[in-house]
Design a protein around this motif. Structure first.
Motif, mmCIF file in Angstrom:
data_model
loop_
_atom_site.group_PDB
_atom_site.id
_atom_site.type_symbol
_atom_site.label_atom_id
_atom_site.label_comp_id
_atom_site.label_asym_id
_atom_site.label_seq_id
_atom_site.Cartn_x
_atom_site.Cartn_y
_atom_site.Cartn_z
ATOM 1 N N MET A 177 0.830 -1.197 0.000
ATOM 2 C CA MET A 177 0.000 0.000 0.000
ATOM 3 C C MET A 177 0.868 1.252 0.000
ATOM 4 S SD MET A 177 -3.184 -0.793 2.560
ATOM 5 C CE MET A 177 -4.380 -2.069 2.187
ATOM 6 N N ASN A 178 0.360 2.318 -0.627
ATOM 7 C CA ASN A 178 1.061 3.591 -0.684
ATOM 8 C C ASN A 178 1.252 4.162 0.717
ATOM 9 O OD1 ASN A 178 1.081 6.658 -0.805
ATOM 10 N ND2 ASN A 178 1.389 6.154 -2.962
ATOM 11 N N GLY A 179 2.527 4.563 1.031
ATOM 12 C CA GLY A 179 2.840 5.036 2.379
ATOM 13 C C GLY A 179 2.100 6.294 2.764
ATOM 14 N N ILE A 180 2.016 7.261 1.840
ATOM 15 C CA ILE A 180 1.324 8.519 2.139
ATOM 16 C C ILE A 180 -0.157 8.266 2.352
ATOM 17 C CG2 ILE A 180 0.655 10.759 1.186
ATOM 18 C CD1 ILE A 180 3.355 10.843 -0.227
ATOM 19 N N GLU A 181 -0.757 7.456 1.474
ATOM 20 C CA GLU A 181 -2.179 7.162 1.590
ATOM 21 C C GLU A 181 -2.476 6.450 2.916
ATOM 22 O OE1 GLU A 181 -3.652 5.156 -1.867
ATOM 23 O OE2 GLU A 181 -2.871 6.650 -3.265
ATOM 24 N N MET A 182 -1.597 5.537 3.299
ATOM 25 C CA MET A 182 -1.801 4.802 4.544
ATOM 26 C C MET A 182 -1.704 5.729 5.753
ATOM 27 S SD MET A 182 -2.488 2.036 6.118
ATOM 28 C CE MET A 182 -2.237 0.637 5.026
ATOM 29 N N ARG A 183 -0.716 6.639 5.752
ATOM 30 C CA ARG A 183 -0.571 7.570 6.881
ATOM 31 C C ARG A 183 -1.807 8.447 7.037
ATOM 32 N NH1 ARG A 183 4.715 8.509 5.229
ATOM 33 N NH2 ARG A 183 4.166 10.559 4.377
ATOM 34 N N ILE A 184 -2.357 8.892 5.903
ATOM 35 C CA ILE A 184 -3.550 9.738 5.944
ATOM 36 C C ILE A 184 -4.723 8.983 6.556
ATOM 37 C CG2 ILE A 184 -5.296 10.890 4.512
ATOM 38 C CD1 ILE A 184 -3.006 11.624 2.581
ATOM 39 N N VAL A 185 -4.925 7.727 6.129
ATOM 40 C CA VAL A 185 -6.050 6.935 6.635
ATOM 41 C C VAL A 185 -5.833 6.573 8.106
ATOM 42 C CG1 VAL A 185 -7.325 4.776 6.374
ATOM 43 C CG2 VAL A 185 -6.629 6.057 4.346
ATOM 44 N N GLU A 186 -4.589 6.251 8.484
ATOM 45 C CA GLU A 186 -4.298 5.991 9.902
ATOM 46 C C GLU A 186 -4.682 7.191 10.762
ATOM 47 O OE1 GLU A 186 -0.357 3.100 9.253
ATOM 48 O OE2 GLU A 186 -0.139 5.210 9.839
ATOM 49 N N THR A 187 -4.328 8.376 10.284
ATOM 50 C CA THR A 187 -4.634 9.600 11.029
ATOM 51 C C THR A 187 -6.136 9.829 11.127
ATOM 52 O OG1 THR A 187 -2.550 10.608 10.320
ATOM 53 C CG2 THR A 187 -4.260 12.094 11.124
ATOM 54 N N LEU A 188 -6.847 9.653 10.007
ATOM 55 C CA LEU A 188 -8.285 9.922 9.983
ATOM 56 C C LEU A 188 -9.075 8.915 10.816
ATOM 57 C CD1 LEU A 188 -8.820 10.915 6.240
ATOM 58 C CD2 LEU A 188 -8.692 12.424 8.230
ATOM 59 N N LEU A 189 -8.591 7.679 10.907
ATOM 60 C CA LEU A 189 -9.273 6.690 11.740
ATOM 61 C C LEU A 189 -9.108 7.022 13.224
ATOM 62 C CD1 LEU A 189 -8.550 3.300 9.925
ATOM 63 C CD2 LEU A 189 -10.718 4.526 10.065
ATOM 64 N N ASN A 190 -8.027 7.706 13.575
ATOM 65 C CA ASN A 190 -7.796 8.088 14.961
ATOM 66 C C ASN A 190 -8.335 9.477 15.284
ATOM 67 O OD1 ASN A 190 -5.833 6.097 16.587
ATOM 68 N ND2 ASN A 190 -5.311 6.009 14.407
ATOM 69 N N LYS A 191 -8.290 10.365 14.300
ATOM 70 C CA LYS A 191 -8.793 11.729 14.493
ATOM 71 C C LYS A 191 -9.712 12.100 13.330
ATOM 72 C CE LYS A 191 -5.003 13.430 17.326
ATOM 73 N NZ LYS A 191 -4.084 14.569 17.600
ATOM 74 N N PRO A 192 -10.906 11.480 13.281
ATOM 75 C CA PRO A 192 -11.815 11.689 12.138
ATOM 76 C C PRO A 192 -12.308 13.120 11.984
ATOM 77 C CG PRO A 192 -12.917 10.473 13.898
ATOM 78 C CD PRO A 192 -11.472 10.545 14.268
ATOM 79 N N GLU A 193 -12.203 13.928 13.050
ATOM 80 C CA GLU A 193 -12.641 15.324 12.951
ATOM 81 C C GLU A 193 -11.784 16.124 11.967
ATOM 82 O OE1 GLU A 193 -9.625 15.158 16.324
ATOM 83 O OE2 GLU A 193 -11.320 13.941 15.615
ATOM 84 N N LEU A 194 -10.577 15.670 11.676
ATOM 85 C CA LEU A 194 -9.684 16.384 10.756
ATOM 86 C C LEU A 194 -10.233 16.433 9.333
ATOM 87 C CD1 LEU A 194 -6.181 15.078 11.923
ATOM 88 C CD2 LEU A 194 -7.162 17.348 12.293
ATOM 89 N N ILE A 195 -11.088 15.484 8.984
ATOM 90 C CA ILE A 195 -11.599 15.438 7.613
ATOM 91 C C ILE A 195 -12.521 16.621 7.319
ATOM 92 C CG2 ILE A 195 -13.768 14.135 7.857
ATOM 93 C CD1 ILE A 195 -12.580 12.340 5.530
#
Length: 411
Positions: A1-19
């Motif tokens: 999996m793409n590293g940047i894409e994975m980091r973004i999804v990891e962040t959003l799953l933990n801090k969904p308010e950022l979206i």
């Protein structure tokens, strides 16, 4: 999996308010599984964005299990890089889009393919522009140019409206026009667009119509431009040669001016995407977006409508600032104004959200002060950060969908 894409999804799953504070287009993702996770987060209200709800909301073919979401969430380290990661994701998408456009143009060197290539280059250039460093040099230079030339900057429309707006429609302006149904807010927006491109044919107007289709909007422009009965355009068979010639003249006028009409872009994300793409290519004071109207714009999630409207006006104001363009948004007023003896609307009559007043630079109301005189329509400016408050009277010829400023002075 793409590293940047994975980091973004990891962040959003933990801090969904950022979206809600960072614009992300799911088309930017190459990994379908990660794209679907982000889509699911966007579709949920903030309080609903639990891991289980996200899993249930996913368009899942069985390839993603709940355990996969738990594992991705567990890989989270920090949210500090989320903005730069999203920018990098957008840039990678733009680079891929540019490569595809170049390959297509090599095979089919036609006008449309060249236009697509130019758009891809413009999008990539916009992403590469320097971040805002807070310095005032550009603003100072613009002010000095205005002082030296003695000419106010801005996009011209109706003369009296320009005067109240201190020179015309200006970059970063969110201009909201409210009205009750059947007063003529769409017709007024059409006349605004007509005035704008007539005063300066180099200005591009993007008109987002969420209530009518392109054919109906084209009829309104033709009717206002060449003064033909708008009703006859709905059924033009059996009409005389003069009428046909007038319609042809109206069609040529539309073709010779930079007006785009979007009748299938119904979501906030879609509207923002089109504005970003087209505003990025425009020169200063050469682009205007018109949205007809706020109440029909669709937003991801199942929030109360007043919260959704708040998000709409906030995002429209942000994009007006980011691209230094004027955005004109139409809005519907509450019914209460109709029951009052004094028909002049108040700021409190704005329907669904106080954010419309808060986010807008200018708020104006279109109304008929006298029910017995259907041809008199007033535009009442009741909030104006950069100019004056006042009323402008118009003569409205409903047959031709035409607004004309009257000789009555601005109050």
């Amino acid at each position: 999996m793409n590293g940047i894409e994975m980091r973004i999804v990891e962040t959003l799953l933990n801090k969904p308010e950022l979206i809600d504070s960072i614009y992300i287009n799911t088309d930017w993702f190459t990994d379908i599984k990660l794209r679907n996770i982000v889509k699911a987060i966007q579709s949920l209200d903030l309080q609903e964005r639990t891991l289980l709800n996200i899993f249930n909301e996913m368009d899942n073919d069985g390839s993603v299990e709940y355990k996969n979401l738990v594992d991705i969430q567990g890989g989270f380290v920090t949210s500090a890089s989320i903005e730069s990661d999203v920018k990098s994701l957008h840039k990678l998408y733009a680079q891929r889009n540019l490569e595809v456009s170049m390959d297509v143009y090599k095979q089919y060197p036609k006008k449309q393919e060249l236009a697509n290539l130019s758009e891809a280059i413009a999008e990539l250039e916009k992403i590469d522009e320097a971040e805002d460093n807070g310095k005032l040099e550009d603003a100072i230079e613009e002010l000095q140019v205005r002082l030296t030339s003695g000419k106010p900057t801005g996009i011209k429309s109706f003369e009296k409206l320009d005067n109240l707006l201190a020179g015309g429609l200006y970059g970063s302006m969110l201009f909201t026009i409210g009205a009750r149904p059947s007063v003529g807010k769409t017709a007024y927006a059409v006349n605004l667009a007509r005035q704008i491109v007539s005063k300066d044919p180099e200005v591009q107007v993007d008109f987002f119509t969420l209530e009518m289709n392109k054919r109906e909007m084209l009829n309104r422009f033709i009717s206002a431009v060449v003064n033909v009965d708008s009703q006859k355009l709905k059924n033009p068979s059996g009409l005389d040669l003069l009428f046909s010639e007038q319609v042809s003249a109206g069609i040529n006028w539309v073709r010779n001016h930079k007006i785009r009409i979007y009748d299938r872009v119904l979501t906030l994300g879609g509207i923002l995407s089109v504005i970003k793409k087209n505003a990025a290519k425009a020169k200063p004071d050469k682009y205007v977006a018109i949205i007809d109207y706020i109440g029909l714009v669709k937003v991801n999630g199942r929030q109360d409508r007043w919260l959704q409207v708040g998000k709409i006006t906030r995002e429209l104001k942000i994009i007006a600032n980011e691209y230094n363009i004027p955005v004109i948004a139409l809005a519907q007023l509450n019914r209460g104004v109709e029951s009052r003896q004094n028909k002049e609307p108040l700021l409190s009559d704005l329907r669904e959200s106080g954010s419309i007043e808060q986010d807008s630079n200018v708020v104006a109301f279109l109304y008929r002060p006298d029910d017995d005189n259907r041809e008199l329509v007033k535009l009442s400016i009741r909030k104006n950060r950069e100019g004056q408050l006042g009323d402008i009277s118009y003569y409205f010829e409903g047959q031709y969908m035409l607004f004309k400023e009257t000789d009555e002075d601005v109050q």
